[in-house]
Design an enzyme around this catalytic site. Sequence first.
Site, short mmCIF file in Angstrom:
data_model
loop_
_atom_site.label_atom_id
_atom_site.label_comp_id
_atom_site.label_asym_id
_atom_site.label_seq_id
_atom_site.Cartn_x
_atom_site.Cartn_y
_atom_site.Cartn_z
N CYS A 60 -2.18 9.36 2.28
CA CYS A 60 -1.85 8.80 0.96
C CYS A 60 -2.94 9.16 -0.04
CB CYS A 60 -1.67 7.29 1.06
SG CYS A 60 -3.03 6.46 1.88
N GLU A 71 0.88 -1.18 0.00
CA GLU A 71 0.00 0.00 0.00
C GLU A 71 0.91 1.22 0.00
OE1 GLU A 71 -3.24 0.08 -0.07
OE2 GLU A 71 -3.72 -2.01 0.28
P1 NAP Z 1 8.39 4.69 4.59
O1 NAP Z 1 9.63 5.45 4.77
O2 NAP Z 1 8.34 3.68 3.49
O3 NAP Z 1 8.05 4.01 5.99
C1 NAP Z 1 6.93 3.18 6.17
C2 NAP Z 1 7.34 2.01 7.05
O4 NAP Z 1 8.25 1.20 6.34
C3 NAP Z 1 8.08 2.45 8.32
O5 NAP Z 1 7.77 1.54 9.35
C4 NAP Z 1 9.54 2.31 7.91
O6 NAP Z 1 10.41 2.17 8.99
C5 NAP Z 1 9.44 1.03 7.10
N1 NAP Z 1 10.54 0.79 6.16
C6 NAP Z 1 10.99 1.60 5.18
N2 NAP Z 1 11.98 0.99 4.49
C7 NAP Z 1 12.13 -0.24 5.05
C8 NAP Z 1 13.01 -1.34 4.78
N3 NAP Z 1 13.90 -1.31 3.81
N4 NAP Z 1 12.91 -2.43 5.56
C9 NAP Z 1 12.00 -2.49 6.56
N5 NAP Z 1 11.15 -1.48 6.85
C10 NAP Z 1 11.21 -0.36 6.11
O7 NAP Z 1 7.15 5.63 4.36
P2 NAP Z 1 6.93 7.10 4.91
O8 NAP Z 1 7.52 8.01 3.92
O9 NAP Z 1 7.30 7.24 6.31
O10 NAP Z 1 5.33 7.12 4.84
C11 NAP Z 1 4.62 7.90 3.98
C12 NAP Z 1 4.32 7.16 2.69
O11 NAP Z 1 3.37 6.14 2.94
C13 NAP Z 1 3.69 8.09 1.68
O12 NAP Z 1 4.21 7.81 0.41
C14 NAP Z 1 2.22 7.70 1.75
O13 NAP Z 1 1.49 8.03 0.61
C15 NAP Z 1 2.32 6.24 2.00
N6 NAP Z 1 1.08 5.72 2.56
C16 NAP Z 1 0.34 4.85 1.83
C17 NAP Z 1 -0.88 4.39 2.31
C18 NAP Z 1 -1.72 3.41 1.53
O14 NAP Z 1 -2.59 2.80 2.13
N7 NAP Z 1 -1.53 3.24 0.25
C19 NAP Z 1 -1.31 4.82 3.56
C20 NAP Z 1 -0.51 5.71 4.28
C21 NAP Z 1 0.69 6.14 3.78
P3 NAP Z 1 11.22 3.44 9.58
O15 NAP Z 1 10.23 4.40 10.11
O16 NAP Z 1 12.06 2.81 10.66
O17 NAP Z 1 12.03 3.99 8.45
#
Ligand code: NAP
Length: 471
Positions: A263, A229
């Site tokens: 998102c 997602e």
């Molecule tokens: P992110 O950096 O990808 O982080 C999301 C989660 O993934 C966090 O727990 C992060 O941990 C973890 N993570 C990232 N890289 C990882 C890896 N290589 N291995 C293991 N875990 C990993 O996302 P964000 O930027 O904080 O969040 C915002 C994004 O989420 C936006 O793009 C938004 O649109 C999207 N989003 C999508 C939805 C949907 O339902 N489609 C809903 C809400 C948000 P850490 O915090 O420790 O880095």
Amino acid sequence: MAYKTVNPYTNELVKSYPDATSTEIEAALSTGNSLYKKWRDEPVNSRAVILHEIADRLRENEDELAKIATTDMGKLYAESKGEVELCAIIADYYADNGAEMLKPTPLSSRNTGDAEILHQATGILMMVEPWNFPYYQIMRVFAPNFMVGNPMILKHASNTPGSAAAFEKIVKDAGAPEGSLTNLFASYDQVADIIADPRVQGVALTGSKRGGQSVAETAAKSLKKNSMELGGSDAFVVLSDADVDKAVDLAWRVRIYNAGQVCTSDKRFIVADNLYDEFLKKLKANFEKLVPGDPMDPKTTIAPMNSKRAKEKLQGQIDKAVAGGAKVYYGNQPIDLPGQFIQPTILTDIAPDNPEFYDEMFGPVAQVFKVSSDQEAIDLANNSELGLGGIVVSADSQHGKAVAEKIETGMVFVNSFLVSLPELPFGGVKGSGYGREMSQLGLTAFTNEKLVVTAQEPDWNNPAGGLAVFK
Ligand code: NAP
């Protein structure tokens, strides 16, 4: 210690949390696996009572839970309370309907046996969740999979550890067996090791494209089913017959809710040329009224962003867009408060060659575009690498629906907020990922869709064996 709560309004370090140890990880895996085996022998409905209890405890503890979320990531207290209530609604829904929805599906077959698909648990599910809805993102996966009988391990965002611990406590206090949901303050490498473990059978991630690519790659290496997602750059399409006041009233709310960090918050406003000037003027008038301040204060209407890093990233994107030719119609001025604020901002004149044209701006920034036909609006909406949601506004709902059908995303709402409810599937296409959470689709995202055929008459001597079907 990577997991910390830093209050984004005061910038104070509230609490640090110890990193997960290998002993904790092994305990989570072995407890989860034992629970999976135990749950396999129990009826699905036996878990409904606990899920209702979780909903009750969420409601009873709403104020405290809301405060924890607001302290973790800065959203308005009223929004945090709404999020807790939504979690309770989701839990109640799956408690009430999960068993019925998971009943075997009979198939009509030319075979002389009774064929049915069983929707069975598969094992431990690893969930990786973001900070923007620190409870709801967990609940979208937790409630359906709890009913299915998949125990879960949670890796939450490193800036919302307070919410992760609070959610885990609610589940435990409600009487859920140990291993139902184990929160681990795990590193990326530890998450990769957990995913590779044979006791883990699925991975659900909500987050960015970067995070999704990395975790999906890890899951693929050990052939673990996964759902992604990811981000969105949703279009808010205002058709030429729309009531501009109603459109703006929806537009400013969807863009500002959760400080624009949603998102499915529409980021691109695609407006018919006859309404464009008025839309801009009225959107600006609404943005001007917003009051930044303490997210715990009911008078505050625009919250800080979740972290210094997020603010700096968004400011960098605005600067890059402007350097690439975009015009600032409103905003982009510093806010004289210590928190991580970005002034609500309206950008226009973003051409396809602007370096930010395809980027998701995850904060209170509205990009507004002018179009001269429905087709131009559809083409612009679809000129995106992402495909999560969208809204179409029209005086004629059938006209709006016809346009909505042509938009290449997973969800489109006509004349309405894009609402998330347990009975509706949530998810996207293209760079926004794959799979759906919630609804029947999300409930069976990590089930074994197992075919069982029971012969009406024993058929021991079929000469063609399994090939009989090809006769
Ligand atoms: P992110 O950096 O990808 O982080 C999301 C989660 O993934 C966090 O727990 C992060 O941990 C973890 N993570 C990232 N890289 C990882 C890896 N290589 N291995 C293991 N875990 C990993 O996302 P964000 O930027 O904080 O969040 C915002 C994004 O989420 C936006 O793009 C938004 O649109 C999207 N989003 C999508 C939805 C949907 O339902 N489609 C809903 C809400 C948000 P850490 O915090 O420790 O880095």
